[in-house]
Scaffold this motif. Sequence first.
Motif, short mmCIF file in Angstrom:
data_model
loop_
_atom_site.label_atom_id
_atom_site.label_comp_id
_atom_site.label_asym_id
_atom_site.label_seq_id
_atom_site.Cartn_x
_atom_site.Cartn_y
_atom_site.Cartn_z
N LEU B 14 0.83 -1.21 0.00
CA LEU B 14 0.00 0.00 0.00
C LEU B 14 0.86 1.26 0.00
CD1 LEU B 14 -2.83 -1.08 2.47
CD2 LEU B 14 -3.16 -0.35 0.11
N LEU B 17 2.21 1.64 -3.46
CA LEU B 17 1.10 2.08 -4.33
C LEU B 17 0.81 3.57 -4.12
CD1 LEU B 17 -1.32 0.93 -6.18
CD2 LEU B 17 -2.66 1.13 -4.10
N LEU B 21 1.25 6.32 -7.03
CA LEU B 21 0.10 7.12 -7.46
C LEU B 21 0.29 8.60 -7.14
CD1 LEU B 21 -2.91 4.76 -6.63
CD2 LEU B 21 -1.87 5.23 -8.84
N VAL B 24 2.15 9.87 -9.89
CA VAL B 24 1.27 10.05 -11.06
C VAL B 24 0.52 11.38 -10.95
CG1 VAL B 24 -0.79 9.13 -12.25
CG2 VAL B 24 1.00 7.57 -11.49
N THR B 25 0.12 11.75 -9.73
CA THR B 25 -0.65 13.00 -9.58
C THR B 25 0.19 14.24 -9.91
OG1 THR B 25 -0.09 13.32 -7.23
CG2 THR B 25 -2.08 12.04 -7.71
N PHE B 28 -0.72 15.61 -13.19
CA PHE B 28 -2.05 16.18 -13.44
C PHE B 28 -1.90 17.67 -13.78
CE2 PHE B 28 -4.54 13.12 -10.41
CZ PHE B 28 -4.19 12.07 -11.24
N ALA B 41 -7.23 19.66 -9.28
CA ALA B 41 -7.62 18.26 -9.55
C ALA B 41 -6.80 17.26 -8.75
CB ALA B 41 -7.49 17.98 -11.03
N MET B 44 -7.43 16.33 -4.07
CA MET B 44 -8.20 15.27 -3.40
C MET B 44 -7.46 13.93 -3.46
SD MET B 44 -10.90 15.11 -1.67
CE MET B 44 -11.79 13.81 -0.86
N PRO B 45 -6.99 13.51 -4.66
CA PRO B 45 -6.26 12.23 -4.68
C PRO B 45 -5.05 12.24 -3.75
CG PRO B 45 -6.77 12.92 -6.91
CD PRO B 45 -7.17 14.05 -6.01
N LEU B 47 -4.65 14.00 -1.00
CA LEU B 47 -5.13 13.92 0.39
C LEU B 47 -5.46 12.46 0.74
CD1 LEU B 47 -6.12 15.49 2.92
CD2 LEU B 47 -8.37 15.63 1.84
N ILE B 48 -6.16 11.79 -0.18
CA ILE B 48 -6.54 10.39 0.08
C ILE B 48 -5.30 9.51 0.16
CG2 ILE B 48 -7.84 8.41 -0.80
CD1 ILE B 48 -9.65 10.49 -2.25
N LEU B 49 -4.35 9.73 -0.76
CA LEU B 49 -3.13 8.91 -0.75
C LEU B 49 -2.35 9.12 0.55
CD1 LEU B 49 -2.10 9.41 -4.48
CD2 LEU B 49 -2.72 7.24 -3.39
N ILE B 51 -3.67 9.85 3.41
CA ILE B 51 -4.40 9.11 4.46
C ILE B 51 -4.11 7.62 4.36
CG2 ILE B 51 -6.73 8.45 5.22
CD1 ILE B 51 -7.60 11.32 4.39
N ILE B 52 -4.08 7.10 3.11
CA ILE B 52 -3.79 5.66 2.94
C ILE B 52 -2.39 5.34 3.48
CG2 ILE B 52 -3.33 3.86 1.20
CD1 ILE B 52 -5.61 5.06 -0.47
N SER B 56 -1.64 2.96 6.57
CA SER B 56 -0.80 1.77 6.32
C SER B 56 0.30 1.68 7.38
CB SER B 56 -0.17 1.83 4.93
OG SER B 56 -1.17 1.91 3.96
#
Lengths: 501, 153
Positions: B14, B17, B21, B24-25, B28, B41, B44-45, B47-49, B51-52, B56
């Motif tokens: 994780l 990953l 990712l 990758v952002t 953007f 854009a 948000m991704p 922020l989520i990444l 948190i992940i 983890s």
Amino acid sequence: MDPILTGFGILADPISLAVILLGTIIGVLVGALPGLSSSMAVALLLPFTIYLEPVPAISMLAALYCAGTFGGSITAVLINAPGAPPAAATAFDGFPMAQRGEAGRALGMAAVSSVIGGIISLLVMVLAAPALAKIAHSFGPPEYFALAIFGLSMLASISGKSPVKNLIGGALGLLIATVGVDLTTGVERFTFDVPELYEGISFIPILIGLFAVSELLSQSDVIDQAKERINLTAIKLPSRDDFKQVWKTILRSSGIGTFIGILPAEGSTMAAMIGYNEARRWSKNGDKFGTGEIEGIAGPEAANNAATGGSMVPTLALGIPGSATAAVILGGLQIHGIRPGTYLFENQPHLLYSIFAAMLVANLVFLVFGLAGAKLFSRISLIPRTFLWPAVFALCVVGAYGVNQSLVDVTIMLIAGFIGFWLKRYGFGAAPIIMGVVLGSLVENSLAQSLIIFDQDVSRFLGRPVAILFFVLAALSIFYKPLFGAVHRMRSGPTISQRGE
Amino acid sequence: MIRHWRDLLPGCVLLVLAGVLYWVTTGFGTVPPSFAQGMQAADMPRLILGIIALLSLVMIYQGRGHDEEAKPVITWRMWATTLVLLASVFLFGVLGLTLTTMLTCLVIPLLWGERRKLHVVIYAIGVPVCIYLLFTHALQLRLPQGVLSPWLS
């Protein structure tokens, strides 16, 4: 009165009534088949409801949800293999009763408790959902953002081994929801130049992959076991003495189940477990639980079915799913262009009553079909997995393909299935991911709108009491276990350290 | 040593990953703040990444000192089933849904140890025929029929 009459009018329409009955029968059938859950069945059926009008489509899914929860108890009692997780607690006392020749009595009690629990929760649904939607009328984006975060935080307490893994699952779901062209900025996100991903990943292939394909892969390594199957002679409805013994348990469990269902993310499985434990705690015969006590059936069965109506309350009123299956139904609402919340109750108030009518019919029909057909359903549960799962896979493919007529969706379904298999192997459930996917757009849009309202100043969330309340509840649902654990350790520190725990 | 870190493997996967990712952002596009309406854009991704990644690390930390849980053994059947499912996706475009379903309904039961060969053959014919009749004729859903297109539509 009009919305009520219009809503109940669904029962006068032969096609709608037929799909509700079909949903109920499929529900009992699927519930009785070990390995197939009502979430999976709703996911598999969802693509085909696109060809129906929205109201009968959602009613069919709701009926399936109700009936599927009951269906699991048939195999729990007769072969000690709960057809679905919510029926696991029913097996504790149901199977011992069946072993001593009281299978009919056990099934009768399971059916009647389920119906009473289901109907009580439906009454709560029909009263509470509009009231909750009215409260939500005053919510702005900050409140909705906080509410969505609260919904996701509840993943920490749903059944599963690890709260952290559930939260990671929810975050993965949110991440999946960001794929595609960002509608605000027009910027592509994680599309990797695949045109089919520009509009985002379709909900249905993910759903089918995570629930059904991952289970198919798990089933490939299952060793067939000969199950002891109890012969069912006749179904026996509960006697007056039985009712005297269990009515308090049924009412208590119905209340527990409805409340657990209303909590975001909490579903029938947890309701059944709590219902069982409370039945044991309050019973005079608590020490006999596990040996075939009738209250041990009434408790979990009333609770798990009550959770179905309860879970529809936040789903319809707020757009926050009350359980994994409700998340799938919420996806169905979105696919049919129905916006849950205040908008729903103002513009399509009859939908609530249609769902009420459908679930009510499902409850009454499974009482009849479930009891009359218990023998048949228990036989169907013995279909070998070698024949069951290839047919399920065929339905998966048709379902994933059917929505957009796209083979890319079939590929996405397979990828989701493989990922789901490995995630499950390491203790991550499918339900949190689905919850994340469903809530993804609400979280992002409400956060973006909040930031505009607050002029990019996050601290202004503190000026919104309702949002603060949801944030506090979210923090509590995430941290209550470690907090209570720490307090407990502080209180009994020396004893624990002496034990070396 | 690694055996005493229960969730080290999924945690590391994780984290990798999330890292990939996040990278990758960085590709953007961005738009002027007035168009972004509060968030770019990538925000948000990311922020989520974040948190992940954080969760983890918590998961890995919680798993320290705990042995890896015993998991069901993965046999060759699972891998073979995976291959059959993968192959079926590639075959849908060529053979169409009915023929591919027929093949999967023939292969998977045999792969999973079904010995009643006649039952398997009847099943492999019956399931695709039922699906074809139900979805194409009753529900009017157009399913890809590949090489059978001239006859089944």
